[in-house]
Design a protein around this motif. Structure first.
Motif, PDB file in Angstrom:
ATOM      1  N   LEU A 792       0.824  -1.206   0.000  1.00 56.47           N
ATOM      2  CA  LEU A 792       0.000   0.000   0.000  1.00 56.47           C
ATOM      3  C   LEU A 792       0.859   1.257   0.000  1.00 56.47           C
ATOM      4  O   LEU A 792       0.582   2.238  -0.705  1.00 56.47           O
ATOM      5  CB  LEU A 792      -0.929   0.005   1.209  1.00 56.47           C
ATOM      6  N   ARG A 805      -3.977  -6.131  -6.355  1.00 58.87           N
ATOM      7  CA  ARG A 805      -4.159  -4.695  -6.253  1.00 58.87           C
ATOM      8  C   ARG A 805      -5.626  -4.346  -6.020  1.00 58.87           C
ATOM      9  O   ARG A 805      -5.948  -3.418  -5.287  1.00 58.87           O
ATOM     10  CB  ARG A 805      -3.661  -4.021  -7.538  1.00 58.87           C
ATOM     11  N   ARG A 809      -7.291  -2.359  -2.327  1.00 53.36           N
ATOM     12  CA  ARG A 809      -7.972  -1.071  -2.256  1.00 53.36           C
ATOM     13  C   ARG A 809      -8.819  -0.953  -0.989  1.00 53.36           C
ATOM     14  O   ARG A 809      -9.174   0.147  -0.570  1.00 53.36           O
ATOM     15  CB  ARG A 809      -8.833  -0.867  -3.498  1.00 53.36           C
ATOM     16  N   HIS A 810      -9.151  -2.115  -0.374  1.00 52.79           N
ATOM     17  CA  HIS A 810      -9.887  -2.060   0.891  1.00 52.79           C
ATOM     18  C   HIS A 810      -9.005  -1.558   2.034  1.00 52.79           C
ATOM     19  O   HIS A 810      -9.522  -1.264   3.120  1.00 52.79           O
ATOM     20  CB  HIS A 810     -10.438  -3.451   1.236  1.00 52.79           C
ATOM     21  N   LEU A 812      -7.065   1.169   1.528  1.00 56.82           N
ATOM     22  CA  LEU A 812      -6.832   2.596   1.284  1.00 56.82           C
ATOM     23  C   LEU A 812      -7.389   3.480   2.397  1.00 56.82           C
ATOM     24  O   LEU A 812      -6.764   4.503   2.739  1.00 56.82           O
ATOM     25  CB  LEU A 812      -7.427   2.998  -0.069  1.00 56.82           C
ATOM     26  N   LEU A 815      -4.739   3.912   4.906  1.00 56.81           N
ATOM     27  CA  LEU A 815      -3.693   4.834   4.455  1.00 56.81           C
ATOM     28  C   LEU A 815      -4.160   6.278   4.611  1.00 56.81           C
ATOM     29  O   LEU A 815      -3.396   7.154   5.048  1.00 56.81           O
ATOM     30  CB  LEU A 815      -3.354   4.519   2.996  1.00 56.81           C
ATOM     31  N   GLU A 816      -5.420   6.551   4.270  1.00 61.16           N
ATOM     32  CA  GLU A 816      -5.953   7.909   4.414  1.00 61.16           C
ATOM     33  C   GLU A 816      -6.048   8.304   5.882  1.00 61.16           C
ATOM     34  O   GLU A 816      -5.799   9.461   6.239  1.00 61.16           O
ATOM     35  CB  GLU A 816      -7.329   7.980   3.755  1.00 61.16           C
ATOM     36  N   ASN A 844      -4.150   0.284  10.549  1.00 57.36           N
ATOM     37  CA  ASN A 844      -5.044  -0.608   9.811  1.00 57.36           C
ATOM     38  C   ASN A 844      -5.935  -1.419  10.751  1.00 57.36           C
ATOM     39  O   ASN A 844      -7.106  -1.660  10.464  1.00 57.36           O
ATOM     40  CB  ASN A 844      -4.217  -1.540   8.925  1.00 57.36           C
TER      41      ASN A 844
END
Length: 900
Positions: A792, A805, A809-810, A812, A815-816, A844
């Motif tokens: 990520l 990939r 995305r779950h 992301l 990360l935000e 996470n």
């Protein structure tokens, strides 16, 4: 410095931690003398008092002593033993295990002499405590202790059955059994109705369903049963014998002992033995309860290492007397509060013996019953949240207040209700769990002889008979060895059952020489000891047999098998290797081929011939013993624990196979090499691991798995973690078959509901676990060095949308969340995150917990109070687990001292 071993600050970082105010080698300042009574101790003392009051009266009734004697013993047990004893949370008082002994003494010598015997027994306990011999009581075979308690329970139940039917018990079990038909014919309906109502309430109250039931179950079932029966008897005007508490001014105290000297000495020894053994074993049990309370994720009390549904005798007794249910989420502290729970010191057994002796001296002098640690009250005290000995002492104060101010209320209680209560306790003392345990260990004869001896003779003679049978059984097992030889499909099997000593060498030699030269042979060693003579016989025969072209495979079915001379590793091998059962799979530095002795080339040519050392590591050695223990330092003697450990080994091996087939396994492991100078076929590794499971572990876990197959799975927790092979869930959580419902995926991700992910497997697993399996908690576990989190962070725009990939995305939102300066970061207690990857791993876990709450099934269970969510982080390099607490802080899970 590597991120796996982060530096830690030397000074305390927690502002709540007080600084050292004196030099390390100077005497500390005198502590302030200020009494502090915790709220948890107050609530626990009330819970114990409500259990102790009816039980103390019932036990006094069962012994034939004045009913005040039970209250005196309960008060003295709480105040004296609670203050002076070595177990802070053990509650002492009149115990059901002493009922038969005390009743016999009262029948023989009278009440005042029985009190004097109690005083003398207390003095004997003081002497034993001064000699510091308390731990020798733990050397008594559990089969003898359980048999003694079962015999006492049978005696109590049969005697109280007469009072339940409205009659009067006789002086012995045999007389009570012979008089039972006449008593049934002359039953008193009023007494039977009250007794039946009492037993019904005892049975049904702990099983009340729903949220209201959880609240009502906080009131002890014993109090509810006796109160309900008393109210019905008073409202209906039933004519029944009731509690009679004469004025305390006429209460009989101890007098000088009168009777034959030999009989009095035997009586003192009996009281001393039963009180001491029961109190010391109870103190050890309390330590286990406290340790389980401190380490259990949901605060519940597990009974064993393999299943949260199993119960100890203390738990079963608590259910009868209405102590708080161990599985009740309303009383379980959350992990956020668990670290702040005051630490309770382990029991000092010698001090406990001194405290029990002092309590018996005081109780006997004041005209009270003999005192011992009581499992029912102690387990209720621990589960109610007690944190110090103040709860025990306060319960004693409450008993004194009740004895002085509640006499009119106590005199309304029908004797039949107390008799039914004590009869239920007696029945609970005959534990089916203990019977199954001693049967599994082949000690049922010891158990049966002790039980029958206590029932038909007396406690001292029954225990003496049990010890004699236990010693005879041990000698028989040591001397008796069964050696058989048979041939199946061309393979000769030599089976040795029992200890292999020089006494069995002639028979062993005859059996080995029945194997023809050049034939394949399997020698199964099923025992726990082999002396030097037997070892040399096997080694010489093996060398001779392999020299003539034969093959030899050594195996065994029992964990912990040892031989007199262990296999010596190769000179250039690390002697301190602790790879254990993972050795055949792991890519580490141990050279397995160096362990092969000369002269065993035929063994090397057979890929399916595997032997194992006593540590459980499969190696191609000459003479080995095959076991299923997961570590070479395991000291567990519990067969259930051995079963769980053996399964952990198989899980670990299969997990590493899965790890090889992932991108994380090929690229994420720091020690993984692109080329292997000694490659091994994957199929061979897999078959080898399965073969080891079938040979070593399957016989141990077959019964448990058969039960689970029959009853279906009922796990208590959903454990959602990463697919990384370094995370062996059963090893980290010390769980066994049927305990955890495990969901693993790359990155321990929980997709938000309703997303067009094309994969609903995680949501389906969550729905199944919460709605169908009705798990009580869900744990999201991240780990250090996660390849998914690394991917990520390193993702580049415009990369190909591969399945990996698309799945990532779950992650992301995590990360935000980490990039949002307005949100506090998740952090580890005591240090900062080692790098951005570790910070994202922590973030996470927090983010996926938020995703979990968005699922409808989880949301419903949380609002109903039937589910808890936990976050966990496992640092692979440190082998350290962290639990998420309040304030987004992951705190250490510290090892707890386990009582010996």
């Amino acid at each position: 410095m590597s991120a796996c071993v982060p530096t830690r600050p030397t000074e305390p970082t927690d502002p709540a931690t007080p600084e050292r105010l004196h030099q390390p080698h100077s005497p500390p300042p005198a502590p302030r003398r200020r009494f502090h009574l915790a709220g948890a101790d107050v609530s626990a003392s009330i819970a114990v008092f409500l259990i102790a009051l009816p039980l103390s009266l019932g036990i006094a009734l069962a012994t034939g002593a004045p009913l005040q004697a039970g209250l005196v013993a309960a008060a003295v047990g709480g105040l004296v033993a609670g203050r002076l004893g070595g177990s802070a949370l053990q509650v002492s008082g009149p115990a059901a295990g002493l009922t038969v002994v005390t009743a016999d003494l009262i029948h023989r010598y009278g009440w005042r002499t029985t009190c004097a015997i109690t005083v003398l027994a207390g003095l004997a306990q003081l002497g034993l405590g001064c000699l510091r011999v308390a731990r020798t009581a733990l050397a008594v075979s559990p089969a003898i202790v359980h048999g003694m308690l079962a015999g006492i329970g049978v005696t109590i139940a049969v005697a109280q059955l007469h009072i339940v039917l409205g009659g009067t018990p006789q002086s012995s079990v045999l007389a009570n059994l012979l008089a039972l038909p006449a008593q049934v014919a002359a039953v008193r309906p009023a007494a039977l109705v009250v007794s039946t109502l009492t037993l019904t309430l005892l049975l049904l109250w702990p099983r009340l369903p729903g949220r209201a039931g959880r609240l009502l179950r906080k009131v002890p079932a014993a109090l509810v049963a006796v109160s309900g029966a008393t109210a019905v008897a008073a409202l209906t005007g039933l004519n029944l014998p009731r509690v009679a508490l004469p004025s305390w001014s006429s209460h009989a105290l101890a007098g000088l002992p009168e009777g034959p000297a030999l009989g009095l000495v035997a009586a003192v020894l009996t009281i001393t033995l039963v009180c001491s053994v029961q109190s010391l074993l109870g103190a050890v049990a309390v330590d286990k309860l406290v340790a389980s309370r401190a380490t259990s994720p949901d605060g519940a009390q597990p009974a064993d290492g393999t299943s949260s549904r199993s119960t100890t005798d203390a738990t079963a007794s608590s259910a009868v007397t209405g102590s708080t249910s161990a599985a009740s989420p309303t009383t379980a502290p959350s992990p956020a509060t668990a670290p702040s729970t005051p630490r309770v010191a382990r029991s000092d057994l010698d001090r406990e013996l001194l405290g029990q002796g002092a309590a018996n001296i005081v109780s006997g002098a004041l005209g009270g019953l003999p005192i011992a640690g009581v499992a029912v009250r102690s387990s209720a005290n621990v589960r109610a949240g007690a944190v110090s000995r103040n709860s025990t002492m306060l319960h004693g104060v409450l008993v004194v207040v009740a004895a002085l101010l509640m006499v009119p209320i106590l005199e309304l209680i029908p004797l039949a209700a107390l008799a039914a209560l004590v009869m239920a306790v007696g029945i609970q003392m005959v534990s089916l769990h203990h019977i199954r345990t001693v049967t599994r260990h082949r000690e049922v004869l010891v158990y049966a002889v002790t039980t029958l001896g206590v029932v038909f003779l007396n406690v001292l003679q029954g225990v003496a008979l049990g010890i004699a049978v236990a010693v005879a059984t041990a000698l028989h097992r040591l001397a008796h060895t069964r050696i058989t030889h048979d041939e199946k499909e061309g393979v000769h099997h030599v089976r040795v059952r029992g200890q292999l000593t020089f006494l069995a060498v002639p028979r062993l030699s005859r059996a080995l020489h029945l194997v023809p030269h050049g034939a394949p042979a399997v020698v199964e060693l099923d025992g726990s000891f082999m002396d030097h003579a037997a070892y040399e016989t096997l080694q010489d025969w093996q060398k001779t047999h392999t020299a003539h072209g034969g093959t030899v495979e050594f195996g065994g079915r029992r964990p912990g098998l040892r031989i007199a001379e262990p296999v010596i590793p190769h000179a250039d091998e690390d002697a301190d290797c602790r790879c254990g059962p993972w050795t055949p799979w792991r890519n580490h530095q141990c050279d397995l081929t160096s362990l092969t002795p000369t002269g065993t080339g035929d063994v090397d040519r057979r890929p399916d011939t595997v032997t194992a050392t006593s540590a459980g590591t499969e190696t191609a050695t000459g003479i080995g013993t095959s076991t299923s223990t997961s570590t070479s330092t395991s000291t567990s003697t519990d067969p259930a624990a051995a079963e769980s450990t053996g399964l952990d080994s198989a899980d670990a091996q299969s997990a590493d196979v899965a790890y090889e087939d992932t991108d994380e396994g090929r690229n994420g492991h720091p020690d993984r090499k692109e080329t292997d100078p000694h490659p091994q076929p994957t199929t061979h590794q897999l078959v080898r691991g399965i073969s080891a499971f079938q040979r070593n572990t399957a016989p141990l876990v077959r019964d448990e798995l058969e039960r689970l197959a029959r009853e279906g799975q009922r796990p208590s927790q959903l454990f959602l973690t990463c697919a990384d092979s370094r995370l062996v869930t059963s090893m980290i959580t010390s769980s066994g078959p049927g305990d955890l419902f495990v969901v693993r995926n790359v990155g321990n991700l929980v997709p938000l509901p309703g997303e067009d992910s094309g994969d609903d497997s995680v949501a389906a697993a969550i729905e199944y676990a919460v709605d169908v399996l009705e798990v009580r908690s869900i744990t999201v576990c991240g780990h250090s060095g996660c390849g998914a989190m690394q991917a990520l962070l390193n993702a580049e725009p415009g990369e190909a949308h591969t399945p990996l990939r698309r799945w990532l995305r779950h992650g992301l939102p995590s990360l935000e969340r980490m990039a949002d300066d307005g949100r506090p970061w998740a952090r580890l207690a005591g240090r900062a995150a080692a790098d951005a990857v570790e910070q994202l791993c922590l973030t996470n876990v927090v983010q996926q917990l938020d995703h979990l709450r968005a699922h409808a099934s989880v949301d419903r269970a949380l609002r109903a109070g039937a589910l808890e969510l936990h976050g966990m982080y496992f640092h692979v390099g440190e082998a350290q687990a962290y639990l998420l607490t309040e304030g987004r802080v992951f705190d250490h899970v510290r090892p707890v001292d386990v009582p010996a």
